[in-house]
Design a protein around this motif. Structure first.
Motif, PDB file in Angstrom:
ATOM      1  N   PHE A 137      -7.654   1.449   2.890  1.00  0.00           N
ATOM      2  CA  PHE A 137      -8.258   0.723   1.768  1.00  0.00           C
ATOM      3  C   PHE A 137      -7.269  -0.241   1.115  1.00  0.00           C
ATOM      4  O   PHE A 137      -7.557  -1.426   0.935  1.00  0.00           O
ATOM      5  CB  PHE A 137      -8.787   1.717   0.732  1.00  0.00           C
ATOM      6  CG  PHE A 137      -9.500   1.062  -0.432  1.00  0.00           C
ATOM      7  CD1 PHE A 137     -10.873   0.951  -0.437  1.00  0.00           C
ATOM      8  CD2 PHE A 137      -8.786   0.560  -1.522  1.00  0.00           C
ATOM      9  CE1 PHE A 137     -11.547   0.343  -1.501  1.00  0.00           C
ATOM     10  CE2 PHE A 137      -9.441  -0.046  -2.596  1.00  0.00           C
ATOM     11  CZ  PHE A 137     -10.823  -0.148  -2.579  1.00  0.00           C
ATOM     12  N   TRP A 138      -6.095   0.269   0.735  1.00  0.00           N
ATOM     13  CA  TRP A 138      -5.160  -0.566  -0.015  1.00  0.00           C
ATOM     14  C   TRP A 138      -4.521  -1.647   0.843  1.00  0.00           C
ATOM     15  O   TRP A 138      -4.190  -2.729   0.349  1.00  0.00           O
ATOM     16  CB  TRP A 138      -4.088   0.292  -0.691  1.00  0.00           C
ATOM     17  CG  TRP A 138      -4.670   1.095  -1.805  1.00  0.00           C
ATOM     18  CD1 TRP A 138      -4.880   2.445  -1.839  1.00  0.00           C
ATOM     19  CD2 TRP A 138      -5.175   0.580  -3.063  1.00  0.00           C
ATOM     20  NE1 TRP A 138      -5.476   2.817  -3.022  1.00  0.00           N
ATOM     21  CE2 TRP A 138      -5.673   1.699  -3.791  1.00  0.00           C
ATOM     22  CE3 TRP A 138      -5.258  -0.688  -3.621  1.00  0.00           C
ATOM     23  CZ2 TRP A 138      -6.233   1.565  -5.058  1.00  0.00           C
ATOM     24  CZ3 TRP A 138      -5.823  -0.828  -4.876  1.00  0.00           C
ATOM     25  CH2 TRP A 138      -6.305   0.283  -5.582  1.00  0.00           C
ATOM     26  N   THR A 139      -4.393  -1.375   2.143  1.00  0.00           N
ATOM     27  CA  THR A 139      -3.892  -2.419   3.052  1.00  0.00           C
ATOM     28  C   THR A 139      -4.872  -3.581   3.092  1.00  0.00           C
ATOM     29  O   THR A 139      -4.486  -4.751   2.983  1.00  0.00           O
ATOM     30  CB  THR A 139      -3.706  -1.847   4.469  1.00  0.00           C
ATOM     31  OG1 THR A 139      -2.767  -0.774   4.429  1.00  0.00           O
ATOM     32  CG2 THR A 139      -3.205  -2.922   5.431  1.00  0.00           C
ATOM     33  N   GLY A 191      -9.989  -7.689  -3.171  1.00  0.00           N
ATOM     34  CA  GLY A 191      -8.712  -8.377  -3.023  1.00  0.00           C
ATOM     35  C   GLY A 191      -8.869  -9.889  -3.074  1.00  0.00           C
ATOM     36  O   GLY A 191      -8.057 -10.592  -3.695  1.00  0.00           O
ATOM     37  N   PHE A 242      -7.082  -4.309   0.847  1.00  0.00           N
ATOM     38  CA  PHE A 242      -7.122  -4.916  -0.481  1.00  0.00           C
ATOM     39  C   PHE A 242      -5.990  -5.929  -0.665  1.00  0.00           C
ATOM     40  O   PHE A 242      -6.223  -7.065  -1.079  1.00  0.00           O
ATOM     41  CB  PHE A 242      -7.008  -3.813  -1.536  1.00  0.00           C
ATOM     42  CG  PHE A 242      -6.896  -4.313  -2.952  1.00  0.00           C
ATOM     43  CD1 PHE A 242      -7.993  -4.845  -3.609  1.00  0.00           C
ATOM     44  CD2 PHE A 242      -5.686  -4.255  -3.636  1.00  0.00           C
ATOM     45  CE1 PHE A 242      -7.904  -5.304  -4.924  1.00  0.00           C
ATOM     46  CE2 PHE A 242      -5.583  -4.698  -4.945  1.00  0.00           C
ATOM     47  CZ  PHE A 242      -6.687  -5.232  -5.589  1.00  0.00           C
ATOM     48  N   PHE A 243      -4.774  -5.540  -0.333  1.00  0.00           N
ATOM     49  CA  PHE A 243      -3.637  -6.445  -0.514  1.00  0.00           C
ATOM     50  C   PHE A 243      -3.696  -7.629   0.449  1.00  0.00           C
ATOM     51  O   PHE A 243      -3.323  -8.750   0.094  1.00  0.00           O
ATOM     52  CB  PHE A 243      -2.318  -5.689  -0.353  1.00  0.00           C
ATOM     53  CG  PHE A 243      -2.015  -4.767  -1.509  1.00  0.00           C
ATOM     54  CD1 PHE A 243      -1.969  -5.256  -2.808  1.00  0.00           C
ATOM     55  CD2 PHE A 243      -1.786  -3.422  -1.312  1.00  0.00           C
ATOM     56  CE1 PHE A 243      -1.710  -4.423  -3.884  1.00  0.00           C
ATOM     57  CE2 PHE A 243      -1.519  -2.567  -2.382  1.00  0.00           C
ATOM     58  CZ  PHE A 243      -1.483  -3.075  -3.670  1.00  0.00           C
ATOM     59  N   PRO A 285     -12.920  -3.361  -0.015  1.00  0.00           N
ATOM     60  CA  PRO A 285     -11.553  -3.644  -0.457  1.00  0.00           C
ATOM     61  C   PRO A 285     -11.147  -5.102  -0.259  1.00  0.00           C
ATOM     62  O   PRO A 285     -10.432  -5.671  -1.088  1.00  0.00           O
ATOM     63  CB  PRO A 285     -10.685  -2.714   0.396  1.00  0.00           C
ATOM     64  CG  PRO A 285     -11.519  -2.380   1.586  1.00  0.00           C
ATOM     65  CD  PRO A 285     -12.928  -2.365   1.080  1.00  0.00           C
TER      66      PRO A 285
END
Length: 291
Positions: free
Chosen positions: A169-171, A267, A173-174, A263
């Motif tokens: 998810f955070w990968t 982002g 998103f960024f 995500p």
């Protein structure tokens, strides 16, 4: 208002607008975009999704085998160059692209538009971008483009889609932030260019960097992942692809909508609004507001 940017054209220096003037034009453009009728926003939204999908399809052509000849880095650069066609079509032919429309936040920051109006534009552009991107994915699938290069296009498309839905998810998103920071800079600079060639030249470098770097674009993924989902049902493509990491995660809801699109979309909004629209509002537009 004008200042020299780079190079010469026909014996005269190429000119572009100053950042302050770009901020002014972007604010006015945001005001117009917020006021678009449903019909116009729907039509132009579908077109934008289709245009980005065309650039994405060209990227698949490059991705399928170029690394064998050019190596990883150069093949990604070439892929970014051809992908630029999508945003060039959006800007020059005229269309409403969700990611580029992050910039209309500037008009709300300047109190020229309501945030409710901005949100309406984003939601409608996003939905109709998806309609256009999935439509082109269906047409590409129906045209059996995946059979080109002895099926290498289909294999590349399937692997790319599986890779995208298996991102943490955070990968995602960024990568979405970094992508739309660059996309909105491309739109920003194209706004400042005073002729067609200048607009094209302004768009290509930022888009090339984001694609070559593997950043995540929500509208492009509305083409890439559905195409992969269609190809997942073609036994010959699945067999040719062999063992594909993330293949089991390639599903419509959990893999595509929740695992990738959610995500990446968040982002993209952060990248466009907080890293482009807000800084330029603080630097240029805010000082011109009425107290």
């Amino acid at each position: 208002m004008h200042h020299t940017c780079v190079g010469k054209k026909g014996g005269t220096a190429l000119e572009c607008l100053s950042p302050a003037k770009i901020a002014e034009l972007t604010t006015a453009s945001g005001e117009r975009k917020v006021g678009l009728s449903f019909r116009r926003l729907a039509v132009l939204g579908v077109l934008a999704g289709a245009y980005i999908a065309f650039g994405a399809e060209a990227y698949l052509l490059v991705l399928s085998d170029t690394a064998v000849f050019l190596g990883f880095g150069l093949s990604r650069i070439l892929g970014g160059l051809v992908f630029s066609v999508g945003l060039i079509l959006v800007v020059l032919a005229g269309a409403e692209l969700f990611t580029g429309n992050s910039l209309i936040a500037l008009s709300a920051c300047c109190h020229r538009s309501s945030w409710r109006g901005v949100l309406r534009n984003w939601v409608l552009a996003y939905f109709f971008n998806m309609v256009g991107a999935v439509l082109v994915a269906l047409l590409i699938f129906g045209a059996r483009q995946y059979m080109l290069g002895d099926g290498s296009i289909g294999v590349a498309a399937l692997r790319l889609a599986a890779t995208k839905v298996s991102l943490p998810f955070w990968t995602a998103f960024f990568r979405g932030i970094l992508c739309n920071w660059l996309v909105c800079l491309a739109v920003w600079m194209a706004t400042g260019a005073m002729d067609t060639a200048g607009k094209v030249l302004a768009i290509i470098p930022p888009v090339t960097v984001f694609v070559a770097s593997g950043f995540e674009h929500s509208v492009a993924n509305m083409f890439f992942v559905p195409l992969g989902l269609f190809l997942k049902r073609v036994p010959s493509v699945v067999a040719a692809a062999g063992s594909v990491p993330g293949f089991q995660q390639l599903t419509w809801v959990r893999g595509f909508l929740l695992g990738n699109l959610l995500p990446v979309t968040l982002g993209n909004l952060v990248g466009g609004v907080l890293f482009v629209a807000v800084p330029y509002w603080l630097a240029y537009a805010r000082s011109t507001e009425n107290p």
